[in-house]
Design a protein around this motif. Structure first.
Motif, PDB file in Angstrom:
ATOM      1  N   UNK A 133       3.256   9.960  -1.323  1.00 50.45           N
ATOM      2  CA  UNK A 133       2.110   9.882  -1.659  1.00 50.45           C
ATOM      3  C   UNK A 133       1.842   8.781  -1.525  1.00 50.45           C
ATOM      4  N   UNK A 134       2.599   7.758  -1.754  1.00 56.39           N
ATOM      5  CA  UNK A 134       2.384   6.593  -1.748  1.00 56.39           C
ATOM      6  C   UNK A 134       1.667   6.268  -0.252  1.00 56.39           C
ATOM      7  N   UNK A 135       2.387   7.216   0.606  1.00 53.19           N
ATOM      8  CA  UNK A 135       1.872   6.690   2.097  1.00 53.19           C
ATOM      9  C   UNK A 135       0.577   7.916   2.646  1.00 53.19           C
ATOM     10  N   UNK A 136       0.503   8.827   1.925  1.00 50.78           N
ATOM     11  CA  UNK A 136      -0.504   9.380   2.512  1.00 50.78           C
ATOM     12  C   UNK A 136      -1.873   8.951   1.761  1.00 50.78           C
ATOM     13  N   UNK A 137      -2.112   8.295   0.996  1.00 48.67           N
ATOM     14  CA  UNK A 137      -3.487   7.763   0.734  1.00 48.67           C
ATOM     15  C   UNK A 137      -3.571   6.826   1.146  1.00 48.67           C
ATOM     16  N   UNK A 138      -3.368   6.134   1.995  1.00 53.12           N
ATOM     17  CA  UNK A 138      -3.709   5.466   2.073  1.00 53.12           C
ATOM     18  C   UNK A 138      -4.003   5.842   4.122  1.00 53.12           C
ATOM     19  N   UNK A 139      -2.700   6.069   4.110  1.00 54.44           N
ATOM     20  CA  UNK A 139      -2.536   6.927   5.826  1.00 54.44           C
ATOM     21  C   UNK A 139      -4.087   8.163   6.091  1.00 54.44           C
ATOM     22  N   UNK A 140      -3.583   9.254   4.989  1.00 50.91           N
ATOM     23  CA  UNK A 140      -5.032   9.841   5.504  1.00 50.91           C
ATOM     24  C   UNK A 140      -6.695   9.724   5.342  1.00 50.91           C
ATOM     25  N   UNK A 141      -6.807   8.984   4.358  1.00 57.54           N
ATOM     26  CA  UNK A 141      -8.085   7.258   4.281  1.00 57.54           C
ATOM     27  C   UNK A 141      -8.680   7.175   5.455  1.00 57.54           C
ATOM     28  N   UNK A 142      -7.101   6.076   5.801  1.00 58.26           N
ATOM     29  CA  UNK A 142      -7.542   5.345   6.636  1.00 58.26           C
ATOM     30  C   UNK A 142      -8.382   7.005   8.503  1.00 58.26           C
TER      31      UNK A 142
END
Length: 596
Positions: A362-371
């Motif tokens: 979840x910590x990873x996917x927030x910036x990943x998907x947002x970016x």
């Protein structure tokens, strides 16, 4: 008007008392802002727009608004608003219904979706009676900041006021930003010419409107409608009326040159900046929400995929069945592998083991998907500028493919250290071992002790190499399918706006699943090799490699070409629903944020 002159004077005096809460008799910028907050006006927290309003109302330009200026300004404004309201009110009922407003948009050349028109109409219709009377129309437009002619400016005003946050920030979409200026001209073409554009565009550099004979007949307008503005005479300190025949826009000494116009004139001389391509923050929010939702829902499948990838052993029976071409036996062995993997994961920690690494995910996917989604929109804007038309929706197919690949690489580079940590943590999840935050911390310590920061970026070139085609294929396939469905729906259901022809959630899920499956299958071997580089030396994957060539050689030598696709089945079982959920959530969040 329906109200008498005395009633109008009393209403304006009451409005002034509310704005002039300190009873000073004049309003400067802080006082005007406080007054707007007092009456809960939509512009109460928009400092820039309040400053523009002050500039427009301050006719003698002394930095303050007097009661005389306020009343003269409001009366002139309301008179013109009433005349224009009557023009739009085709059936002369004294109110505007949704159909009349829709026709007005069509006549002005502004294409508005049914959903957006409903939101716009409901926003102005304060008493929710299904019609907009002049009072609602007047109150909504009285302080409208705009610089461009056309009903689009009214939409822009609605867009900005509807997106004022509780913290006082103004969140404007690309559409609102592109049609907004920083100064006002209420009584010139900027204000009334904008609303009059419902029926026809005003002449350039003029305050007045001369409809054609056909337009006069159609709209029941007088032969000419002249928009005037009270001008300040510095010598007599009085107000005088000037028509458009007397004063041209550029020659008016009391009208400051619009920064928006000056900006347009100097645009060619300004160098491009990266911020010019930054999309609305809503795209990043939509991407983050969609990523979190899809990853959490498919976390057990992701865990199973990583577990199978890191297993380098292969039973002799499975190898023999594959070599002899026994498809049924090979499939049976494959299903047994999945069953055994699930049993081992459950034995290692039950349900908790199946969600190992999801918190980090979840910590990873927030910036990943947002970016990923934010960069995709930014890349399309940049490519559209490069192609010379500045319309992201019109970029060519190859350009759209490249934009998707670039977005994928950027998102991968941002979160790669967390990605590596997640894989290694999952590989160190064993029965009786550490779990949760302790496992994350100990895994990070081991990685740092082994090779410092390099451990967190091991396999990055392979990751970027694999992410470019995956993201490009995924986004390109989905966008292509979406355009096809939208065009088909527009023809089939006679829709006038793309938003009304958007595919439903089920269709969107099917398109997302298909695009994800094609992209994931195409680049799966690269993804497998990258994962093994990231997880080498762990309890689940004790092998080590010197680099990309070595991991490829060892994989093919030990497991054959089929080894490059090990774990593809659970990966597709994860990817298809994950991508489906991602796109469905992303598109719905965009719709909720009024992004297109």
């Amino acid at each position: 008007m329906a109200e008498s002159r005395g009633e109008q004077d009393a209403r304006l005096q009451e409005l002034w008392k509310k704005l002039d809460s300190k009873k000073k008799g004049t309003l400067d910028l802080p006082a005007l802002k406080k007054g707007l907050q007092q009456i809960n006006h939509p512009l109460k927290d928009a400092d820039m727009l309040i400053r523009d309003m002050l500039t427009e109302c301050d006719i003698n330009q002394d930095g303050q608004i007097s009661y005389d200026e306020f009343v003269r300004f409001c009366k002139g404004t309301e008179k013109q608003l009433h005349d224009l309201f009557q023009t739009i009110d085709r059936d002369k009922s004294g109110s505007l219904d949704r159909k009349e407003l829709s026709l007005a948009f069509e006549r002005s050349g502004v294409v508005v979706s049914n959903a957006r028109l409903d939101r716009f109409f409901a926003y102005i219709d304060k008493n929710h009676d299904g019609t907009i009377d002049f009072t609602e129309w007047r109150d909504f437009l009285l302080f409208m900041p705009t610089h461009s002619a056309g009903l689009k400016s009214v939409l822009s005003y609605y867009t900005s006021t509807a997106k004022l946050s509780a913290e006082g920030d103004v969140h404007m979409s690309d559409e609102a930003s592109s049609s907004f200026g920083t100064t006002l001209a209420f009584l010139k073409t900027s204000m009334f010419g904008a609303i009059a554009q419902l029926v026809r565009p005003p002449p350039a550099q003029a305050y007045f409107i001369h409809p054609s004979e056909s337009e006069e007949e159609e709209l029941d307008m007088p032969e000419s409608t002249t928009i005037t503005r009270p001008e300040s005479n510095p010598k007599t300190k009085t107000f005088e009326q000037h028509t458009a025949e007397d004063v041209a826009v550029e020659d008016d000494p009391h009208m400051p040159i619009k920064p928006a116009r000056r900006k347009a004139q100097d645009a060619q001389d300004e160098p491009l900046k990266l911020t010019d391509f930054v999309p609305d923050v809503g795209y990043f929010i939509a991407g983050a929400v969609s990523g979190i939702t899809s990853r959490t829902a498919t976390a057990p499948l992701d865990r199973l995929k990583v577990f199978l990838i890191t297993q380098t052993g292969q039973s002799k029976a499975a190898i023999q069945a594959a070599k002899s071409g026994a498809a049924v036996q090979a499939t049976k062995h494959g299903m047994n592998s999945l069953t055994n993997a699930v049993k081992e994961l459950w034995a290692a920690g039950g349900l908790r083991s199946l969600f190992a690494g999801n918190g980090l995910n979840i910590v990873k996917v927030m910036p990943e998907s947002a970016v990923k989604f934010g960069s995709y929109e930014a890349a399309k804007k940049a490519i559209a500028r490069f192609e010379g038309h500045n319309d992201p929706k019109r970029i060519s197919g190859p350009s759209q493919f490249v934009a998707g690949g670039v977005a994928g690489m950027m998102s991968q580079a941002v979160v790669y250290p967390l990605d590596t940590l997640k894989f290694r943590m999952q590989c160190d999840t064993v029965a009786g071992g550490e779990h949760g935050n302790r496992l994350i911390w100990s895994t990070a310590q081991k990685m740092w002790a082994r090779n410092g920061i390099v451990s967190f970026y091991r396999g990055l070139p392979m990751g970027l190499l694999g992410m470019f085609p995956y993201a490009a294929i995924d986004l390109y396939t989905f966008e292509t399918l979406k355009k096809y469905v939208v065009n088909r729906n527009m023809k089939l259901y006679k829709c006038k706006n793309e938003e009304d022809a958007l595919p439903g959630n089920f269709t969107m899920a099917l398109m997302g699943g298909l695009s994800g499956a094609i992209g994931a299958s195409t680049v799966y071997p690269i993804n497998l090799l990258r994962t093994r580089l990231q997880s080498q030396g762990t309890a689940s994957h004790p092998r080590t490699y010197t680099g990309i060539v070595d991991v490829t050689r060892q994989t093919i030598q030990g497991e054959g070409l089929r080894g490059l696709f090990k774990g593809l089945t659970p990966n597709l079982l994860k990817v298809v629903p994950a991508v489906s959920i991602t796109y469905v959530v992303y598109e719905n969040v965009k719709k909720a944020l009024h992004l297109h």
